[in-house]
Design an enzyme around this catalytic site. Structure first.
Site, PDB file in Angstrom:
ATOM      1  N   ARG A   5       0.794  -1.215  -0.039  1.00  0.00           N
ATOM      2  CA  ARG A   5      -0.087   0.046  -0.090  1.00  0.00           C
ATOM      3  C   ARG A   5       0.866   1.398  -0.074  1.00  0.00           C
ATOM      4  O   ARG A   5       0.413   2.237  -0.574  1.00  0.00           O
ATOM      5  CB  ARG A   5      -0.975  -0.182   1.214  1.00  0.00           C
ATOM      6  CG  ARG A   5      -1.941   1.077   1.247  1.00  0.00           C
ATOM      7  CD  ARG A   5      -2.994   0.913   2.597  1.00  0.00           C
ATOM      8  NE  ARG A   5      -3.776   2.058   2.690  1.00  0.00           N
ATOM      9  CZ  ARG A   5      -4.828   2.208   2.371  1.00  0.00           C
ATOM     10  NH1 ARG A   5      -5.493   1.802   1.367  1.00  0.00           N
ATOM     11  NH2 ARG A   5      -5.253   3.455   2.680  1.00  0.00           N
ATOM     12  N   ILE A  12      -6.831   8.103  -1.170  1.00  0.00           N
ATOM     13  CA  ILE A  12      -6.973   6.775  -1.162  1.00  0.00           C
ATOM     14  C   ILE A  12      -7.925   6.090  -0.120  1.00  0.00           C
ATOM     15  O   ILE A  12      -7.776   6.846   1.075  1.00  0.00           O
ATOM     16  CB  ILE A  12      -5.499   6.320  -1.037  1.00  0.00           C
ATOM     17  CG1 ILE A  12      -5.458   4.581  -0.996  1.00  0.00           C
ATOM     18  CG2 ILE A  12      -4.879   6.586   0.283  1.00  0.00           C
ATOM     19  CD1 ILE A  12      -3.889   4.148  -1.100  1.00  0.00           C
ATOM     20  N   SER A  13      -8.626   5.443  -0.430  1.00  0.00           N
ATOM     21  CA  SER A  13      -9.657   4.982   0.413  1.00  0.00           C
ATOM     22  C   SER A  13      -9.087   4.280   1.582  1.00  0.00           C
ATOM     23  O   SER A  13      -8.056   3.478   1.722  1.00  0.00           O
ATOM     24  CB  SER A  13     -10.856   3.799  -0.298  1.00  0.00           C
ATOM     25  OG  SER A  13     -11.369   4.370  -1.354  1.00  0.00           O
ATOM     26  N   HIS A  14      -9.994   4.284   2.700  1.00  0.00           N
ATOM     27  CA  HIS A  14      -9.458   3.750   4.088  1.00  0.00           C
ATOM     28  C   HIS A  14      -9.326   2.152   3.778  1.00  0.00           C
ATOM     29  O   HIS A  14     -10.272   1.700   3.152  1.00  0.00           O
ATOM     30  CB  HIS A  14     -10.580   3.831   5.222  1.00  0.00           C
ATOM     31  CG  HIS A  14     -10.269   3.807   6.600  1.00  0.00           C
ATOM     32  ND1 HIS A  14     -10.127   2.399   6.642  1.00  0.00           N
ATOM     33  CD2 HIS A  14      -9.985   4.445   7.472  1.00  0.00           C
ATOM     34  CE1 HIS A  14      -9.628   2.411   8.153  1.00  0.00           C
ATOM     35  NE2 HIS A  14      -9.862   3.372   8.544  1.00  0.00           N
ATOM     36  N   PRO A  15      -8.449   1.508   4.538  1.00  0.00           N
ATOM     37  CA  PRO A  15      -8.161   0.091   4.043  1.00  0.00           C
ATOM     38  C   PRO A  15      -9.357  -0.480   4.608  1.00  0.00           C
ATOM     39  O   PRO A  15      -9.604  -1.674   3.985  1.00  0.00           O
ATOM     40  CB  PRO A  15      -7.116  -0.346   5.316  1.00  0.00           C
ATOM     41  CG  PRO A  15      -6.315   0.929   5.621  1.00  0.00           C
ATOM     42  CD  PRO A  15      -7.252   2.069   5.160  1.00  0.00           C
TER      43      PRO A  15
END
Ligand code: SAH
Length: 212
Positions: free
Chosen positions: A33, A59-62
């Site tokens: 990531r 970037i989207s949250h994991p």
């Protein structure tokens, strides 16, 4: 160092968030990531924050990526359409779990960057195009799965049209501040639709999305 942080992210933000599909968990263990964010913020890449990727996007949250990915129920042989490539991180996760991934991004600079990173990592079964993903990507339809990673005011009709029979579409729908996740399945007789918990996504901007 990054590997240790990645393992911690998997424990806390993937498994800890209730993700159980071992293939999904493995994919999160594999994809680096930190390479999908700016070098200056790499140390935060595995934290539970949504991080800027430029052009007002994040970037989207994991955990968000993990939940949406698990909901796709990928077996490995699917053709997937992603709307909103962004950093390309979710694209890489999908590439680990499906056969082919087609991804549409409206901001050219992000698409170019994501393509470069994904190629460098050897994800050759991924294609990225610049365009308005609220219209889907007709040239490669139909898709077994469609994942929209930006919040839309409604379900764009083209995405339903481009969904294969037995296929599944996951899309955040709502206003700019609050969205629910819709899961739509195309069956022989029509559609089934399920609505799930709320998240916060950046807006889907396009002809069948939000107007600029
Ligand atoms: N999965 C990505 C999410 C990025 S945020 C990641 O984790 O990095 C959502 C992305 O959707 C943004 O990059 C935004 O530019 C893009 N987007 C918004 N509207 C779009 C549209 N109509 N077509 C394609 N991409 C769109």
């Amino acid at each position: 160092m990054f590997e240790r942080w990645r393992e911690q992210m998997v424990k806390e933000l993937v498994i800890g968030a209730g993700i159980r599909d071992p293939r999904v968990i493995d994919a999160f263990r594999k994809v680096p990531r930190h390479l999908f964010v700016d070098p200056a913020i790499r140390s935060q890449a595995y934290s539970g924050k949504s991080l800027p990727i430029g052009y007002g996007q994040t970037i989207s949250h994991p955990t968000t990526v993990a939940i949406m990915t698990e909901m796709l129920e990928l077996q490995g042989d699917e053709k997937v359409l992603e709307v909103g490539t962004g950093s390309g991180y979710q694209t890489a996760i999908l590439a680990e779990l499906a056969d082919r991934v087609f991804s549409v991004e409206r901001i050219q600079a992000l698409a170019v960057k994501a393509r470069h990173i994904l190629e460098g990592l050897g994800y050759y079964r991924v294609a990225i195009t610049v365009g308005d993903g609220s219209l889907g990507w007709a040239a490669h339809a139909p898709y077994d799965r469609i994942l929209v990673t930006a919040g839309s005011p409604a379900v764009p009709p083209a995405l339903i049209q481009q969904l294969n029979r037995g296929g599944r579409l996951i899309i955040p729908v709502g206003d700019e501040n609050h969205q629910i996740l819709k899961v739509i399945e195309k069956t022989d007789s029509g559609f089934t639709e399920v609505e799930l918990e709320a998240f916060k996504f950046v807006p889907l901007i396009g002809r069948k999305g939000w107007q600029l």
